[in-house]
Design a protein around this motif. Structure first.
Motif, mmCIF file in Angstrom:
data_model
loop_
_atom_site.group_PDB
_atom_site.id
_atom_site.type_symbol
_atom_site.label_atom_id
_atom_site.label_comp_id
_atom_site.label_asym_id
_atom_site.label_seq_id
_atom_site.Cartn_x
_atom_site.Cartn_y
_atom_site.Cartn_z
ATOM 1 N N GLY A 240 0.789 -1.202 0.000
ATOM 2 C CA GLY A 240 0.000 0.000 0.000
ATOM 3 C C GLY A 240 0.829 1.264 0.000
ATOM 4 O O GLY A 240 1.777 1.359 0.764
ATOM 5 N N SER B 237 -5.305 -4.054 5.914
ATOM 6 C CA SER B 237 -4.680 -4.894 4.877
ATOM 7 C C SER B 237 -5.273 -6.307 4.803
ATOM 8 O O SER B 237 -4.763 -7.145 4.074
ATOM 9 C CB SER B 237 -3.160 -4.953 5.052
ATOM 10 O OG SER B 237 -2.808 -5.682 6.197
ATOM 11 N N LYS C 255 -5.222 -0.082 0.114
ATOM 12 C CA LYS C 255 -4.693 -1.438 0.294
ATOM 13 C C LYS C 255 -5.473 -2.361 -0.640
ATOM 14 O O LYS C 255 -5.470 -2.127 -1.829
ATOM 15 C CB LYS C 255 -4.761 -1.831 1.772
ATOM 16 C CG LYS C 255 -4.029 -0.837 2.706
ATOM 17 C CD LYS C 255 -2.511 -0.999 2.718
ATOM 18 C CE LYS C 255 -1.780 0.169 3.362
ATOM 19 N NZ LYS C 255 -1.621 0.094 4.786
#
Ligand SMILES: *Cc1c(COP(=O)(O)O)cnc(C)c1O
Length: 359
Positions: free
Chosen positions: A9, A164, A187
């Motif tokens: 990310g 995530s 993410k």
């Protein structure tokens, strides 16, 4: 300048997502906006497996992580710590002037449910923070087992970061009893950064109502009052909400179970590559998260040289380790829109570069 990003990310944003963002601007108090806002709710609730509203916050995830602390913690918060993001949350709670206790685990170890029970049993806690997938170490904690423990303490409101893990593995918010669940756009949703998602239970809103220092921008009651009108408290990142609308439709079209299966398959593929090349998984196989892999740099390769070669020759970027793990681990994301073809291409490039560097 355009690279494929395999850092955990932000990750690569697909062209169709970028196109969705270029729709014309609308007023955030217009009927058109209400339509846009309300169009994403059923899908987001389905993906989060919740009946609770899903607020849209124009901020990165830390905005709502801090906001959750300010809205929820009245007495004392237990912050589960097993990596950079979860460690930081304790610090953030303290900076908000809250009484906060850290429950520490070594980096790469999952949060242990029994340890949570022991700590909460000491009493005085009315909130807990937990990161489901600790991105800094690629570690997934056993959320269902932990939530079972948390539910033994009815006064404790749970705040769970799924930044995530969201849409990579199932998180059944209501079934698990998660009160506040949050995630971010950059993410696994594979949107540009700048938008956070926040789903808040009724009892968490009641707790928020009792706090006098919620502030304004992240006030849960402001979010709720505006949500009821199909709006956000202040002018949101409308382009990102267009992108979100596109993404939610895409996730539902793929099928959420298929999406989990794809993430698992691609994650296993990268994991198998690492293993075959002599790189062990930092958290150990059992606790590795599914949106990325964090490998030990067992062969002591220069990760700077690896990334330089990947970037200049293949237009790819991986991550060379977070914080104190820089150089000692490397992380490869498989979140978002990746396919077998893109991951195969990544692996081919990694093999070339690692091979040339003698690793
Ligand atoms: C990326 C990440 C964050 C922080 O997100 P920002 O968008 O930088 O605020 C928080 N928690 C986890 C687990 C993350 O992976």
């Amino acid at each position: 300048m355009s690279y494929r990003l395999y850092i955990p990310g932000p990750i690569t944003v697909s062209d169709d997502t970028f196109r969705a963002m270029t729709q014309g601007m609308i007023g955030h108090r217009s009927k058109d906006f209400v339509k846009l806002y309300e169009s994403v709710q059923p899908g987001l609730q389905k993906i989060m497996a919740t009946q609770d509203p899903v607020y849209l916050s124009t901020s990165s995830s830390w905005g709502v992580m801090e906001g959750a602390i300010r809205n929820i913690v009245g007495k004392k918060v237990l912050c589960c710590m097993n990596g950079a993001f979860s460690d930081k949350w304790l610090d953030v709670a303290k900076r908000c002037g809250k009484e906060a206790v850290g429950l520490k685990f070594d980096w790469g170890k999952p949060v242990c449910p029994d340890a949570v029970r022991k700590e909460l049993s000491a009493g005085g806690f009315d909130a807990i923070t937990l990161i489901h997938s600790e991105t800094s170490t690629g570690t997934l904690s056993p959320l269902a087992d932990i939530m079972q423990v948390v539910r033994e303490f009815p006064e404790v409101i749970s705040i769970v970061d799924t930044v995530s893990s969201f849409t990579t593995v199932p998180v059944l918010k209501d079934e698990l009893g998660v009160d506040v669940m949050l995630s971010g756009s950059q993410k696994a949703l594979a949107l540009p950064p700048g938008l956070a998602l926040l789903s808040v239970s009724e009892r968490a809103r009641q707790r928020a109502a009792a706090q006098t220092d919620r502030g304004y921008y992240f006030d849960f009651l402001e979010f709720q009052a505006n949500h009821e009108k199909g709006m956000t408290p202040s002018t949101p990142a409308i382009s990102l909400i267009y992108a979100l609308q596109h993404k939610v439709a895409q996730i539902l079209a793929e099928g959420i179970e298929n999406r989990y299966a794809r993430h698992l398959r691609l994650n296993e593929k990268v994991r198998a590559w690492g293993k075959a090349r002599g790189f062990s998984l930092f958290p150990g196989e059992q606790f590795g998260t599914r949106g990325l892999n964090c490998f030990n740099n067992d062969r002591e390769v220069s990760l700077e040289a690896v990334n330089q070669a990947l970037k200049s020759r293949f237009n790819l970027v991986i991550d060379g380790g977070y914080g104190k793990l820089k150089g000692k681990t490397f992380r490869i994301s498989n979140m978002g829109d990746e396919t077998d073809a893109t991951i195969d291409a990544l692996i081919g490039a990694l093999d070339t570069v690692f091979g040339e560097l003698g690793a």
